[in-house]
Design a protein around this motif. Sequence first.
Motif, mmCIF file in Angstrom:
data_model
loop_
_atom_site.group_PDB
_atom_site.id
_atom_site.type_symbol
_atom_site.label_atom_id
_atom_site.label_comp_id
_atom_site.label_asym_id
_atom_site.label_seq_id
_atom_site.Cartn_x
_atom_site.Cartn_y
_atom_site.Cartn_z
ATOM 1 N N LEU A 229 0.639 -1.184 0.014
ATOM 2 C CA LEU A 229 0.047 0.053 0.036
ATOM 3 C C LEU A 229 0.757 1.284 0.168
ATOM 4 N N MET A 230 1.848 1.258 0.660
ATOM 5 C CA MET A 230 2.933 2.291 0.606
ATOM 6 C C MET A 230 3.470 2.695 -0.522
ATOM 7 N N LYS A 231 4.000 1.469 -1.313
ATOM 8 C CA LYS A 231 4.628 1.673 -2.570
ATOM 9 C C LYS A 231 3.466 2.183 -3.841
ATOM 10 N N SER A 232 2.228 1.835 -3.445
ATOM 11 C CA SER A 232 1.294 1.979 -4.432
ATOM 12 C C SER A 232 0.450 3.373 -4.336
ATOM 13 N N GLY A 233 1.085 4.399 -3.490
ATOM 14 C CA GLY A 233 0.413 5.656 -3.453
ATOM 15 C C GLY A 233 0.446 6.303 -2.076
ATOM 16 N N GLY A 234 0.594 5.275 -0.954
ATOM 17 C CA GLY A 234 0.569 5.855 0.410
ATOM 18 C C GLY A 234 1.732 6.552 0.422
ATOM 19 N N THR A 235 2.984 6.479 0.232
ATOM 20 C CA THR A 235 4.269 7.084 0.462
ATOM 21 C C THR A 235 3.801 8.674 -0.388
ATOM 22 N N GLN A 236 3.417 8.441 -1.380
ATOM 23 C CA GLN A 236 3.060 9.906 -2.223
ATOM 24 C C GLN A 236 2.277 10.820 -1.493
ATOM 25 N N TYR A 237 1.332 10.097 -0.915
ATOM 26 C CA TYR A 237 0.299 11.032 -0.103
ATOM 27 C C TYR A 237 1.160 11.644 1.127
ATOM 28 N N LEU A 238 1.726 10.815 1.810
ATOM 29 C CA LEU A 238 2.607 11.364 3.049
ATOM 30 C C LEU A 238 3.498 12.442 2.543
ATOM 31 N N LYS A 239 4.295 12.029 1.528
ATOM 32 C CA LYS A 239 5.138 13.211 1.095
ATOM 33 C C LYS A 239 4.335 14.455 0.657
ATOM 34 N N MET A 240 3.452 14.252 0.064
ATOM 35 C CA MET A 240 2.661 15.588 -0.142
ATOM 36 C C MET A 240 2.484 16.405 0.880
ATOM 37 N N LEU A 241 1.936 15.764 1.983
ATOM 38 C CA LEU A 241 1.781 16.691 3.419
ATOM 39 C C LEU A 241 2.864 17.387 3.784
ATOM 40 N N ASP A 242 4.217 16.894 3.451
ATOM 41 C CA ASP A 242 5.374 17.449 3.793
ATOM 42 C C ASP A 242 6.110 18.208 2.479
ATOM 43 N N LYS A 243 5.486 18.366 1.540
ATOM 44 C CA LYS A 243 5.989 18.970 0.420
ATOM 45 C C LYS A 243 6.774 20.145 0.557
ATOM 46 N N GLU A 244 6.308 21.248 0.930
ATOM 47 C CA GLU A 244 7.080 22.417 1.166
ATOM 48 C C GLU A 244 8.369 22.267 1.831
ATOM 49 N N LEU A 245 8.309 21.492 2.995
ATOM 50 C CA LEU A 245 9.237 21.181 4.025
ATOM 51 C C LEU A 245 10.505 20.691 3.311
ATOM 52 N N HIS A 246 10.109 19.558 2.501
ATOM 53 C CA HIS A 246 11.038 18.775 1.871
ATOM 54 C C HIS A 246 11.682 19.325 0.667
ATOM 55 N N GLU A 247 10.886 20.217 0.124
ATOM 56 C CA GLU A 247 11.468 21.094 -1.002
ATOM 57 C C GLU A 247 12.521 22.107 -0.392
ATOM 58 N N GLY A 248 12.159 22.631 0.624
ATOM 59 C CA GLY A 248 13.253 23.645 1.387
ATOM 60 C C GLY A 248 14.512 22.737 1.976
ATOM 61 N N LEU A 249 14.316 21.416 2.514
ATOM 62 C CA LEU A 249 15.556 20.798 2.841
ATOM 63 C C LEU A 249 16.423 20.507 1.649
ATOM 64 N N ARG A 250 15.737 20.003 0.522
ATOM 65 C CA ARG A 250 16.793 19.455 -0.480
ATOM 66 C C ARG A 250 17.555 20.759 -1.012
ATOM 67 N N LYS A 251 16.772 21.931 -1.293
ATOM 68 C CA LYS A 251 17.574 23.281 -1.611
ATOM 69 C C LYS A 251 18.860 23.457 -0.656
ATOM 70 N N ALA A 252 18.641 23.256 0.762
ATOM 71 C CA ALA A 252 19.496 23.475 1.548
ATOM 72 C C ALA A 252 20.612 22.238 1.670
ATOM 73 N N GLY A 253 20.647 21.322 0.964
ATOM 74 C CA GLY A 253 21.486 20.364 0.760
ATOM 75 C C GLY A 253 21.380 19.135 1.782
ATOM 76 N N PHE A 254 19.923 18.946 2.094
ATOM 77 C CA PHE A 254 19.665 17.853 3.079
ATOM 78 C C PHE A 254 19.126 16.669 2.070
ATOM 79 N N ASN A 255 19.567 15.379 2.034
ATOM 80 C CA ASN A 255 19.102 14.373 1.269
ATOM 81 C C ASN A 255 18.024 13.634 2.244
#
Length: 353
Positions: A229-255
């Motif tokens: 279930l996580m592979k089939s869309g659950g992870t994408q939903y969870l990532k969407m909830l933190d989208k702004e934060l994750h984009e900012g972390l990547r720009k700061a060099g955090f993988n």
Amino acid sequence: GGGQNGLMCAARFGKLGIRSLVIEKNARVGDTWRQRCLRQFKGIEYLSNSRTNFPKYIPKGKFAYFLESYAINQELCIWLSSTVAPNPVYNSFSARWTVEVERANCKVILHPKHLVLAIGNGRPRILTWNGIDDFQGTLYHSNFHRDADKFRGKRVVIVGTGNAGGDIGEDFVAHGAAEVTIVQRSTTCHMSSAAAKKSFYNLTFSDKISIDELDFRHNSAPLAFSLQLMKSGGTQYLKMLDKELHEGLRKAGFNLTWELSPDSGEVEALGFLLARTGSGTSAIGFFLRWITFRMSCSTRYWLIVEGRIKVKQGQDISHFDQEGIVFKDGSKLSADVIVLAYGLTSSSFTFLT
């Protein structure tokens, strides 16, 4: 051990009519929390649905007092300032253990039928590198972090990006450190507490559904199915909830990562737990390392996004010198304080009989 697991187990034994004695090394129940700088992250709804007057995130002192009051209200028998000597012996003929307890400068021999080890998630994991003794600044494990204020104006390097490293980094920033840098050698699986609450905890701990029904739902789903279930869309939903934060972390060099291995499918933090549980690996230790350490309130991660906590990413440590850390690519971080936030060695919660 007289922490949360030990106290809960003793209380359950009491409900079953089994007498139990808790051996706790500290002078008071809850001292393990009182002596820490780090905070408690779990919302009170995950601790007890009945305590609506508690804050969402429990300060360490309040959580310590809760444990102490729990022990009193459950009428648990506890020997404080006591330790168990190594290597208890089991007698298969009498079906009893021989356990030596050091208490009040005396040795007491006990012969219980059962022995429960509720000793936490292990001891500080200490890694060593060449030259580490040459470092002229202050160096310690995150477990021993107590007071960031005395390092005001200092350059701080934190090795490790879990909750301990993030919380300590936030503490140093709040107390005026001149510069705070975290070392992220590989990638981190991250889920904010807000996302976890919305996607998991509001369902798992709903006060609108009976506990029996919630337990059935939670325990009846096959682990492999939950992982799919996580592979089939659950992870994408969870990532969407933190989208702004994750984009900012990547720009700061955090993988960031959500895969157990490259190209294996994104399973999020819960997937790491389920995969290890299904393979027979200890779920408790892995849960603490991957879920609790990464499923955190996001204040410290926004400090990374804002540049108030810097990131040194993708390089293993080569050695230490007098001024700080030298990495395998030849780069260097000079520091006045280095904190090793490498977590704990694996331990266990075991029932021996």
